[in-house]
Design a protein around this motif. Structure first.
Motif, PDB file in Angstrom:
ATOM      1  N   TYR A 175      14.918   9.618 -27.252  1.00 43.33           N
ATOM      2  CA  TYR A 175      13.770   8.929 -26.746  1.00 43.33           C
ATOM      3  C   TYR A 175      13.851   8.676 -25.397  1.00 43.33           C
ATOM      4  O   TYR A 175      12.714   9.193 -24.610  1.00 43.33           O
ATOM      5  N   TRP A 221      10.782  10.478 -22.950  1.00 42.14           N
ATOM      6  CA  TRP A 221       9.877   9.513 -22.170  1.00 42.14           C
ATOM      7  C   TRP A 221      10.217   9.854 -20.751  1.00 42.14           C
ATOM      8  O   TRP A 221       9.079   9.351 -19.998  1.00 42.14           O
ATOM      9  N   GLU A 247       6.619  10.402 -18.454  1.00 34.90           N
ATOM     10  CA  GLU A 247       6.305   9.509 -17.583  1.00 34.90           C
ATOM     11  C   GLU A 247       6.077  10.443 -16.162  1.00 34.90           C
ATOM     12  O   GLU A 247       5.248  10.192 -15.452  1.00 34.90           O
ATOM     13  N   GLU A 250       1.719   6.833 -29.858  1.00 36.84           N
ATOM     14  CA  GLU A 250       3.074   7.164 -29.569  1.00 36.84           C
ATOM     15  C   GLU A 250       4.080   6.112 -29.003  1.00 36.84           C
ATOM     16  O   GLU A 250       4.989   5.821 -29.448  1.00 36.84           O
ATOM     17  N   LEU A 251       3.352   5.473 -27.636  1.00 39.06           N
ATOM     18  CA  LEU A 251       4.117   4.548 -27.249  1.00 39.06           C
ATOM     19  C   LEU A 251       3.887   3.177 -28.130  1.00 39.06           C
ATOM     20  O   LEU A 251       5.297   2.429 -28.203  1.00 39.06           O
ATOM     21  N   ASP A 252       3.031   2.840 -28.675  1.00 36.47           N
ATOM     22  CA  ASP A 252       3.065   1.879 -29.694  1.00 36.47           C
ATOM     23  C   ASP A 252       3.912   2.025 -30.842  1.00 36.47           C
ATOM     24  O   ASP A 252       4.577   0.796 -31.090  1.00 36.47           O
ATOM     25  N   LEU A 284      10.975   1.106 -23.661  1.00 38.93           N
ATOM     26  CA  LEU A 284      10.148   1.587 -22.429  1.00 38.93           C
ATOM     27  C   LEU A 284      10.683   0.705 -21.162  1.00 38.93           C
ATOM     28  O   LEU A 284       9.980   1.001 -20.027  1.00 38.93           O
ATOM     29  N   LEU A 312       5.138   4.090 -18.061  1.00 36.94           N
ATOM     30  CA  LEU A 312       4.754   4.040 -19.321  1.00 36.94           C
ATOM     31  C   LEU A 312       4.278   2.641 -19.929  1.00 36.94           C
ATOM     32  O   LEU A 312       3.517   2.494 -20.709  1.00 36.94           O
ATOM     33  N   LYS A 313       5.440   1.821 -19.738  1.00 35.98           N
ATOM     34  CA  LYS A 313       5.137   0.490 -20.120  1.00 35.98           C
ATOM     35  C   LYS A 313       3.836  -0.266 -19.649  1.00 35.98           C
ATOM     36  O   LYS A 313       3.169  -0.916 -20.578  1.00 35.98           O
ATOM     37  N   HIS A 321       0.776   1.307 -21.487  1.00 37.22           N
ATOM     38  CA  HIS A 321       0.576   0.858 -22.695  1.00 37.22           C
ATOM     39  C   HIS A 321       0.123  -0.572 -22.703  1.00 37.22           C
ATOM     40  O   HIS A 321      -1.021  -0.854 -23.701  1.00 37.22           O
TER      41      HIS A 321
END
Length: 222
Positions: A138, A142, A146, A174-176, A186, A192-193, A196
């Motif tokens: 991950y 990520w 990002e 996908e982030l969720d 994250l 990315l955080k 989301h």
């Protein structure tokens, strides 16, 4: 059916789209980004869900490739999640305006699909390797996402900058599910955080999320 030109593309207003039926299992899985996009854009659709039981094995014969998700739009049937979401995105003007934007949205989405496949490998086949996945796979994936997200508006708006595209629904989902797997996944990726958290506030998404009553995966692991 009447259409109008928006940004050089034919745009079908949601109220004038043919009746849509989306077939999938009673999970989020590959269909959830499609559901999110339709809900967020005010498009009504019949959300038909199967359980993986004997009835499903009989019902699957009606679909091309014997698989779901599948979309029925009037007399037309569209299999494969990527084909479905792109078809609907073209009608909703959610593919990008320029050729560069369209290509970016496409390869960004394909990259997310690769991440989802790796996620499914852990969920369905190697759940005992979850901690290793969170520590190695991950973070590496990520970091790439990002970096790409920063291409437009420094990642502070949407995948394509000012304009929402179908890639946003794939990224958000996908982030969720990543955050369900680990609430801290994250923390090392502030862009990315923030993305989301920002996208989750969209009114159409909130209504859909509040109403859904199905799990992320078929095996109860997440």
């Amino acid at each position: 059916m009447h259409t109008t030109l928006v940004g050089g593309h034919r745009f079908v207003p949601p109220s004038r789209m043919p009746a849509l039926k989306l077939y999938y299992f009673k999970i989020r899985g590959l269909a959830e980004p499609i559901r999110l996009m339709l809900a967020d854009n005010g498009v009504e659709f019949e959300n038909i869900m199967f359980l993986k039981d004997e009835k499903w094995f009989e019902s699957k014969k009606q679909f091309a490739f014997g698989q779901v998700p599948a979309l029925k739009e009037g007399d037309m049937e569209i299999p494969q999640s990527g084909a479905i979401i792109r078809h609907l995105a073209r009608k909703l003007n959610l593919t990008g305006e320029t050729e560069e934007e369209k290509v970016f949205a496409d390869f960004f989405s394909e990259g997310l699909r690769d991440i989802h496949d790796k996620y499914c490998e852990i969920i369905y086949r190697n759940y005992e390797k979850k901690d290793e996945f969170l520590a190695t796979t991950y973070p590496a994936e990520w970091a790439k996402v990002e970096s790409l997200l920063k291409k437009y508006a420094n990642g502070e708006k949407f995948v394509l900058g000012d304009k929402v595209s179908y890639a946003d629904y794939l990224l958000f989902e996908e982030l969720d599910i990543a955050l369900i797997l680990s609430s801290t996944v994250l923390d090392a990726f502030p862009v990315l955080k923030a993305y989301h958290a920002r996208f989750a506030k969209r009114e159409g998404l909130q209504a859909h999320i509040a109403a859904r009553n199905y799990p992320v995966n078929n095996n109860g692991k997440q």
